[in-house]
Design a protein around this motif. Sequence first.
Motif, short mmCIF file in Angstrom:
data_model
loop_
_atom_site.label_atom_id
_atom_site.label_comp_id
_atom_site.label_asym_id
_atom_site.label_seq_id
_atom_site.Cartn_x
_atom_site.Cartn_y
_atom_site.Cartn_z
N LYS A 130 0.81 -1.21 0.00
CA LYS A 130 0.00 0.00 0.00
C LYS A 130 0.84 1.26 0.00
CE LYS A 130 -3.94 -2.14 2.38
NZ LYS A 130 -4.81 -2.09 3.58
N THR A 131 2.07 1.16 0.48
CA THR A 131 2.93 2.33 0.57
C THR A 131 4.17 2.15 -0.30
OG1 THR A 131 4.04 1.41 2.51
CG2 THR A 131 2.18 2.87 2.90
N ALA A 132 4.85 3.26 -0.57
CA ALA A 132 6.05 3.22 -1.40
C ALA A 132 7.15 2.40 -0.72
CB ALA A 132 6.55 4.64 -1.64
N ILE A 133 7.89 1.66 -1.53
CA ILE A 133 9.09 0.98 -1.06
C ILE A 133 10.27 1.86 -1.46
CG2 ILE A 133 10.47 -1.12 -1.11
CD1 ILE A 133 8.00 -2.62 -2.04
N THR A 134 11.09 2.25 -0.50
CA THR A 134 12.15 3.22 -0.78
C THR A 134 13.55 2.64 -0.67
OG1 THR A 134 11.99 3.96 1.53
CG2 THR A 134 10.73 5.19 -0.11
N SER A 135 13.69 1.41 -0.14
CA SER A 135 15.01 0.80 -0.02
C SER A 135 14.92 -0.70 -0.31
CB SER A 135 15.59 0.99 1.40
OG SER A 135 15.71 2.34 1.73
N VAL A 136 16.01 -1.24 -0.89
CA VAL A 136 16.09 -2.68 -1.13
C VAL A 136 17.56 -3.07 -1.09
CG1 VAL A 136 16.17 -2.37 -3.65
CG2 VAL A 136 15.44 -4.57 -2.68
N THR A 137 17.85 -4.26 -0.55
CA THR A 137 19.21 -4.77 -0.55
C THR A 137 19.19 -6.29 -0.68
OG1 THR A 137 21.35 -4.68 0.61
CG2 THR A 137 19.42 -5.07 1.97
N ALA A 138 20.18 -6.84 -1.36
CA ALA A 138 20.27 -8.28 -1.58
C ALA A 138 21.12 -8.92 -0.49
CB ALA A 138 20.87 -8.57 -2.95
N LEU A 139 20.67 -10.06 0.02
CA LEU A 139 21.41 -10.79 1.04
C LEU A 139 22.26 -11.90 0.44
CD1 LEU A 139 18.70 -11.07 3.84
CD2 LEU A 139 20.73 -9.62 3.85
N LEU A 165 17.85 -8.42 -11.31
CA LEU A 165 17.66 -7.08 -10.77
C LEU A 165 16.32 -7.01 -10.04
CD1 LEU A 165 18.90 -4.86 -13.72
CD2 LEU A 165 19.85 -4.90 -11.41
N ILE A 166 16.35 -6.44 -8.84
CA ILE A 166 15.14 -6.17 -8.08
C ILE A 166 14.94 -4.67 -8.07
CG2 ILE A 166 13.98 -6.43 -5.87
CD1 ILE A 166 14.58 -9.09 -7.18
N ALA A 167 13.78 -4.21 -8.53
CA ALA A 167 13.47 -2.79 -8.58
C ALA A 167 12.23 -2.53 -7.73
CB ALA A 167 13.25 -2.32 -10.02
N VAL A 168 12.31 -1.54 -6.84
CA VAL A 168 11.16 -1.17 -6.00
C VAL A 168 10.76 0.25 -6.33
CG1 VAL A 168 11.77 -2.79 -4.18
CG2 VAL A 168 12.68 -0.46 -4.08
N ASP A 169 9.45 0.53 -6.26
CA ASP A 169 8.99 1.82 -6.75
C ASP A 169 8.05 2.53 -5.80
OD1 ASP A 169 6.46 0.70 -7.06
OD2 ASP A 169 6.69 0.35 -9.21
N GLU A 170 7.61 3.70 -6.24
CA GLU A 170 6.76 4.57 -5.43
C GLU A 170 5.37 3.99 -5.25
OE1 GLU A 170 6.75 8.08 -3.12
OE2 GLU A 170 8.35 6.99 -4.15
N ASN A 171 4.98 3.06 -6.11
CA ASN A 171 3.67 2.41 -6.00
C ASN A 171 3.67 1.24 -5.03
OD1 ASN A 171 2.23 4.02 -7.90
ND2 ASN A 171 3.26 2.95 -9.55
N GLY A 172 4.84 0.88 -4.48
CA GLY A 172 4.92 -0.26 -3.59
C GLY A 172 5.11 -1.57 -4.32
#
Length: 497
Positions: A77-86, A473-480
């Motif tokens: 429901k909310t924007a995702i602003t950070s992502v990191t690979a483990l 590649l994992i991409a996260v956006d303002e739409n969540g």
Amino acid sequence: MGSLFPEDSVMSGLGAKELSLIEEEEEGAGKEMFRAKAKDVLRMTSALKAFSAASSTSAEAGAASPLSSSAAVTRKKTAITSVTALGNGYFLTASRHEVGIEMYKLGEKNEVELVKKFEGHKKSGVTDIVAFCSKGRFLSAGVGGDVILWDSRCDVVDEDSDDEETGMPLDHVNLLGKFNYFEIQQVAVLDEGSFVRTPHGIDQCSGSFITSSPNETDVQIWSIEKEGKTYDEYANEAYVADMSPIHELEHDAPIESIAAMKNRILTGDVVGDVHVWGRGRRRSSLFGKKSSNNNWTKLHKLTPWKSDIVRTPEEMAEQSVKALCFLGKDTFVSGTKSGTVRVWNDIEVNADVVHKSHASSVKVTGKPVTDIRKLPLIKDPNTAEECMAFSASFADGRMVSMALYLDNPIEEVKNNELAMFHVYRNSSLSSAATAENAGSENAINAIAVLEDCSGSSNNNNNGSSSKSFDPVLIAVDENGSIQTLKPKWNSSSATLV
């Protein structure tokens, strides 16, 4: 669509140069010179074949390039602003608007599954997360100023209970260390140190990292040291690792982005300058022990301008450095507010100030660069050259992957080249939207690179595997939304820029 050309040139005259080079005989400069130029012909031929297709496809709103293998796999429901690979297909996402951090697993068919959540930032959202080491540790920074070191391999337990086996309070199952500071904008790992966890305690937990804060001109260097306590000795607010700022680097202007690797730090500011910092060698004492060394010095200032003439505030703001990424010890990529990507190579030069002419630049779009991530080395299918590679995301929903052809030592004139071999448009764009009028809701906020775990039977969160994997590649956006895609380089899928 936005510009896909270098800032100071256009792609022209390739056909004439191609024909003249093909007709050139193996004489004069010799066989090696001819082979080097023949590779240039193949590069340009590849560009000519793909340029029109890539341009027309990227103009279609809501569609990925045919070079993409992509899927929108989940939505919040909310924007995702950070992502990191483990590692081993696991990755983390976070939002400035939510306190929780979520762990996902990329499956054999590239499906994404939510594994668990980490609740440690009690009062505010998360500004940044970064994988700390290959053994599962990661760092997160909160809007409220709290910095937390986690162990992603431990299970989350009920908030009101203690771990039955150890009697350890909830926080200490996952949380290795916590420190309250000012609001932190970005985190970067400097040295992953060591980490050893056994059923009876944690034998080793060390490392170092750097942070930047909004509108501040300094970077803090942090140290992580093990407290030396067993599980039975933990108090309610005592953690296994002690984290504390130990050094400060002063910049000329407010810092917008940072990057780090062992003994090297990059800081990019709001007027477009990037400072390169280096740490000297440790000195041995009279007793033969090496002393700790926090002697950081500024090695170079890299500027986006060709000369030192005075610029207007508006011009400088357009060059604000929004993202930085190391490709190697002496090579890094920067991205600007105006959508320009620059590759700075061979930065170990003697000059204190390095101008724009030393970099390979391309203006991809008019919107800001939001993130840059290093890709594994990639081979040009036409020339068999092995190139450094990276992906960059933008605030209009674009993402491009590029390869860097380094200088040919045979040629007298140095001329690094960038090849754009993968173009992606955010699939959450509406069909009526275009790149020029797309709003911030279409922005790709952050990207991460992880291994494709197709066919892997190893389900340990951060375990290694003997199989080799293509990057995903994992991409996260303002739409969540979370997008997954594979940047492929086929024989006709590169555009020289």
